[in-house]
Design a protein around this motif. Sequence first.
Motif, PDB file in Angstrom:
ATOM      1  N   GLY A  37      82.259 -61.271  42.667  1.00 16.90           N
ATOM      2  CA  GLY A  37      80.957 -60.697  43.019  1.00 16.90           C
ATOM      3  C   GLY A  37      80.202 -61.704  43.872  1.00 16.90           C
ATOM      4  O   GLY A  37      80.148 -62.889  43.523  1.00 16.90           O
ATOM      5  N   LEU A  38      79.635 -61.231  44.971  1.00 13.67           N
ATOM      6  CA  LEU A  38      78.945 -62.135  45.900  1.00 13.67           C
ATOM      7  C   LEU A  38      77.530 -61.610  46.127  1.00 13.67           C
ATOM      8  O   LEU A  38      77.358 -60.473  46.593  1.00 13.67           O
ATOM      9  N   ILE A  39      76.527 -62.411  45.771  1.00 11.80           N
ATOM     10  CA  ILE A  39      75.133 -62.001  46.018  1.00 11.80           C
ATOM     11  C   ILE A  39      74.576 -62.893  47.117  1.00 11.80           C
ATOM     12  O   ILE A  39      74.442 -64.114  46.928  1.00 11.80           O
ATOM     13  N   GLY A  40      74.297 -62.300  48.262  1.00  8.86           N
ATOM     14  CA  GLY A  40      73.828 -63.049  49.437  1.00  8.86           C
ATOM     15  C   GLY A  40      74.913 -63.039  50.499  1.00  8.86           C
ATOM     16  O   GLY A  40      75.966 -63.652  50.304  1.00  8.86           O
ATOM     17  N   ALA A  41      74.657 -62.335  51.596  1.00 11.09           N
ATOM     18  CA  ALA A  41      75.661 -62.223  52.668  1.00 11.09           C
ATOM     19  C   ALA A  41      75.152 -62.883  53.941  1.00 11.09           C
ATOM     20  O   ALA A  41      75.301 -62.364  55.033  1.00 11.09           O
ATOM     21  N   GLY A  42      74.535 -64.070  53.780  1.00 14.44           N
ATOM     22  CA  GLY A  42      74.007 -64.796  54.940  1.00 14.44           C
ATOM     23  C   GLY A  42      75.024 -65.760  55.527  1.00 14.44           C
ATOM     24  O   GLY A  42      76.237 -65.553  55.416  1.00 14.44           O
ATOM     25  N   ALA A  43      74.505 -66.840  56.143  1.00 18.07           N
ATOM     26  CA  ALA A  43      75.359 -67.775  56.896  1.00 18.07           C
ATOM     27  C   ALA A  43      76.437 -68.428  56.034  1.00 18.07           C
ATOM     28  O   ALA A  43      77.542 -68.704  56.508  1.00 18.07           O
ATOM     29  N   GLN A  44      76.119 -68.698  54.770  1.00 14.93           N
ATOM     30  CA  GLN A  44      77.082 -69.426  53.919  1.00 14.93           C
ATOM     31  C   GLN A  44      78.189 -68.523  53.368  1.00 14.93           C
ATOM     32  O   GLN A  44      79.245 -69.016  52.946  1.00 14.93           O
ATOM     33  N   ALA A  45      77.929 -67.223  53.312  1.00 11.36           N
ATOM     34  CA  ALA A  45      78.772 -66.318  52.515  1.00 11.36           C
ATOM     35  C   ALA A  45      80.253 -66.361  52.906  1.00 11.36           C
ATOM     36  O   ALA A  45      81.135 -66.433  52.036  1.00 11.36           O
ATOM     37  N   PHE A  46      80.536 -66.335  54.202  1.00 14.80           N
ATOM     38  CA  PHE A  46      81.921 -66.306  54.661  1.00 14.80           C
ATOM     39  C   PHE A  46      82.702 -67.537  54.143  1.00 14.80           C
ATOM     40  O   PHE A  46      83.843 -67.427  53.692  1.00 14.80           O
ATOM     41  N   TYR A  47      82.049 -68.703  54.185  1.00 18.99           N
ATOM     42  CA  TYR A  47      82.732 -69.950  53.788  1.00 18.99           C
ATOM     43  C   TYR A  47      82.906 -70.019  52.275  1.00 18.99           C
ATOM     44  O   TYR A  47      83.876 -70.592  51.774  1.00 18.99           O
ATOM     45  N   ILE A  63      81.559 -65.100  40.069  1.00 15.42           N
ATOM     46  CA  ILE A  63      80.347 -64.670  40.772  1.00 15.42           C
ATOM     47  C   ILE A  63      79.870 -65.832  41.639  1.00 15.42           C
ATOM     48  O   ILE A  63      79.902 -66.991  41.194  1.00 15.42           O
ATOM     49  N   ILE A  64      79.442 -65.518  42.846  1.00 16.99           N
ATOM     50  CA  ILE A  64      78.807 -66.533  43.695  1.00 16.99           C
ATOM     51  C   ILE A  64      77.416 -66.029  44.042  1.00 16.99           C
ATOM     52  O   ILE A  64      77.260 -64.911  44.550  1.00 16.99           O
ATOM     53  N   THR A  65      76.392 -66.840  43.742  1.00 16.78           N
ATOM     54  CA  THR A  65      75.034 -66.476  44.143  1.00 16.78           C
ATOM     55  C   THR A  65      74.618 -67.445  45.252  1.00 16.78           C
ATOM     56  O   THR A  65      74.673 -68.663  45.072  1.00 16.78           O
ATOM     57  N   ILE A  66      74.229 -66.884  46.387  1.00 24.17           N
ATOM     58  CA  ILE A  66      73.949 -67.741  47.551  1.00 24.17           C
ATOM     59  C   ILE A  66      72.762 -67.168  48.321  1.00 24.17           C
ATOM     60  O   ILE A  66      72.869 -66.727  49.466  1.00 24.17           O
ATOM     61  N   THR A  67      71.606 -67.110  47.628  1.00 24.91           N
ATOM     62  CA  THR A  67      70.358 -66.616  48.231  1.00 24.91           C
ATOM     63  C   THR A  67      69.255 -67.661  48.005  1.00 24.91           C
ATOM     64  O   THR A  67      69.365 -68.482  47.095  1.00 24.91           O
ATOM     65  N   PRO A  68      68.158 -67.569  48.790  1.00 23.88           N
ATOM     66  CA  PRO A  68      67.070 -68.548  48.613  1.00 23.88           C
ATOM     67  C   PRO A  68      66.015 -68.100  47.602  1.00 23.88           C
ATOM     68  O   PRO A  68      64.906 -68.603  47.605  1.00 23.88           O
ATOM     69  N   THR A  69      66.362 -67.163  46.714  1.00 23.08           N
ATOM     70  CA  THR A  69      65.335 -66.556  45.863  1.00 23.08           C
ATOM     71  C   THR A  69      64.738 -67.536  44.839  1.00 23.08           C
ATOM     72  O   THR A  69      65.377 -68.512  44.440  1.00 23.08           O
ATOM     73  N   TYR A  86      76.461 -57.833  47.421  1.00 15.26           N
ATOM     74  CA  TYR A  86      75.089 -57.332  47.434  1.00 15.26           C
ATOM     75  C   TYR A  86      74.202 -58.268  48.255  1.00 15.26           C
ATOM     76  O   TYR A  86      74.339 -59.488  48.177  1.00 15.26           O
ATOM     77  N   ASP A  87      73.312 -57.689  49.038  1.00 15.14           N
ATOM     78  CA  ASP A  87      72.272 -58.455  49.748  1.00 15.14           C
ATOM     79  C   ASP A  87      71.080 -57.519  49.886  1.00 15.14           C
ATOM     80  O   ASP A  87      71.259 -56.306  50.058  1.00 15.14           O
ATOM     81  N   ILE A  88      69.859 -58.062  49.796  1.00 15.85           N
ATOM     82  CA  ILE A  88      68.689 -57.174  49.967  1.00 15.85           C
ATOM     83  C   ILE A  88      68.617 -56.651  51.398  1.00 15.85           C
ATOM     84  O   ILE A  88      68.000 -55.623  51.645  1.00 15.85           O
ATOM     85  N   ASP A  89      69.238 -57.371  52.315  1.00 18.78           N
ATOM     86  CA  ASP A  89      69.276 -56.918  53.714  1.00 18.78           C
ATOM     87  C   ASP A  89      70.524 -56.049  53.887  1.00 18.78           C
ATOM     88  O   ASP A  89      71.649 -56.539  53.917  1.00 18.78           O
ATOM     89  N   GLU A  90      70.259 -54.739  53.993  1.00 15.94           N
ATOM     90  CA  GLU A  90      71.346 -53.747  54.064  1.00 15.94           C
ATOM     91  C   GLU A  90      72.313 -54.048  55.210  1.00 15.94           C
ATOM     92  O   GLU A  90      73.532 -53.987  55.061  1.00 15.94           O
ATOM     93  N   LYS A  91      71.728 -54.422  56.360  1.00  7.73           N
ATOM     94  CA  LYS A  91      72.536 -54.663  57.558  1.00  7.73           C
ATOM     95  C   LYS A  91      73.459 -55.868  57.335  1.00  7.73           C
ATOM     96  O   LYS A  91      74.653 -55.818  57.666  1.00  7.73           O
ATOM     97  N   ALA A  92      72.893 -56.940  56.765  1.00  6.32           N
ATOM     98  CA  ALA A  92      73.696 -58.154  56.522  1.00  6.32           C
ATOM     99  C   ALA A  92      74.867 -57.821  55.588  1.00  6.32           C
ATOM    100  O   ALA A  92      76.009 -58.228  55.815  1.00  6.32           O
ATOM    101  N   LYS A  93      74.564 -57.030  54.560  1.00  6.82           N
ATOM    102  CA  LYS A  93      75.585 -56.658  53.562  1.00  6.82           C
ATOM    103  C   LYS A  93      76.700 -55.815  54.204  1.00  6.82           C
ATOM    104  O   LYS A  93      77.893 -56.134  54.053  1.00  6.82           O
ATOM    105  N   VAL A  94      76.300 -54.782  54.923  1.00  6.62           N
ATOM    106  CA  VAL A  94      77.296 -53.855  55.498  1.00  6.62           C
ATOM    107  C   VAL A  94      78.125 -54.563  56.576  1.00  6.62           C
ATOM    108  O   VAL A  94      79.353 -54.427  56.627  1.00  6.62           O
TER     109      VAL A  94
END
Length: 334
Positions: A137-147, A203-209, A164-172
């Motif tokens: 499970g991956l929460i946060g699909a920003g710059a770090q996610a791929f690595y 699970i990987i959580t990688i968001t600035p929340t 999952y990401d709150i930004d639909e576009k980033a997630k899709v």
Amino acid sequence: MSLKLNTLLLSRRDIEGIINMCEIIKVVEGAFREKGLGRVQCPSKVYLYYEKYGGDLRVMPAFLESINVSAIKVVNVHPNNKKYNLPSIMATIILIDPETGFPLSIMDGTLITCMRTGAATGVATKYMSRKNSKVLGLIGAGAQAFYQLIATLEVLKIEEVYVYDIDEKAKVNFVNMMSVQYPNIKFIAVESEREAVDGMDVIITITPTREPHVKVEWIKAGTHINAIGADAPGKQELDPEILKKARIIVDDMDQAIHSGEVNVPITKGILSKKDICGELADVVIGKVKGRVSDDEITIFDSTGVAITDAVTADLVYKRAKELNIGMNINLIFK
Ligand SMILES: NC(=O)c1ccc[n+]([C@@H]2O[C@H](COP(=O)([O-])OP(=O)(O)OC[C@H]3O[C@@H](n4cnc5c(N)ncnc54)[C@H](O)[C@@H]3O)[C@@H](O)[C@H]2O)c1
């Protein structure tokens, strides 16, 4: 001593493709081993807070004595940079010759930050997850996610990834791109944090929340969590109740208490230093176990340590020299 007069300038484009995740995981694991053996100097990050801009700047020096590698990274974190079309995180690394202090190389540290953060997750996941883990499970699909993803794929045979990401576009976009790149793995874009957590092996959580968004009741026994996003005071991604029942390993004790996933629960008195089982370095040298049983929840609390930047920068520099990549400049002499 071989006198070096030139400093090698390396851009992100120069670095891209000259080193791979498998070899970065090896040097990063080696760096944690050196830390465990007490052969590194790696003071905690120094922070400047740009409160009115919602960002910060960190300075991160390191020296690995037995392999003679030293570097300093300057890196920012500005989560609102999307509006300027800039990455949230941008970094510059100076690789230093420990014998003379000469700047061997000035290089982009933005890609290196992504790669070494992924690699630290890879090392932690190798020692702390159940070997038969298949669902991520991956929460946060920003710059770090791929690595984060590719490092996990280096150490586990993952079959399904829930994103999952709150930004639909980033997630899709992430799910679409990864589905093409890894056709044998099933990528699923989900509508809630819960769906990216419930039933996962890793699970990987990688968001600035700063609002914990992963609830204790969603975590099954035996799950390994890489908590990567919290790397400054006040940041947290996990319900503190998860931390209370988990086996916690940090990348650096002082940094984690100051700014890692544990920082808020410790400040509030919900958790204490004695609830932390040890550092990843201790796990790598076999002093502390990463996991004791198949049904415990394990957490790797990552803040990012400068030794991992230094060894990755050293690998990049040596490879660039071999391949004759980059631009030599006379930075210092008349
Ligand atoms: N531990 C480390 O070594 C390390 C290294 C690099 C970055 N980080 C941290 O990781 C985090 C992410 O970095 P990045 O470079 O990928 O940033 P980024 O801005 O590129 O991506 C962050 C992503 O998180 C998403 N997001 C934000 N809040 C969310 C929420 N509540 N739920 C779900 N998704 C949410 C955003 O939409 C965005 O897609 C930052 O907090 C950064 O400081 C830690």
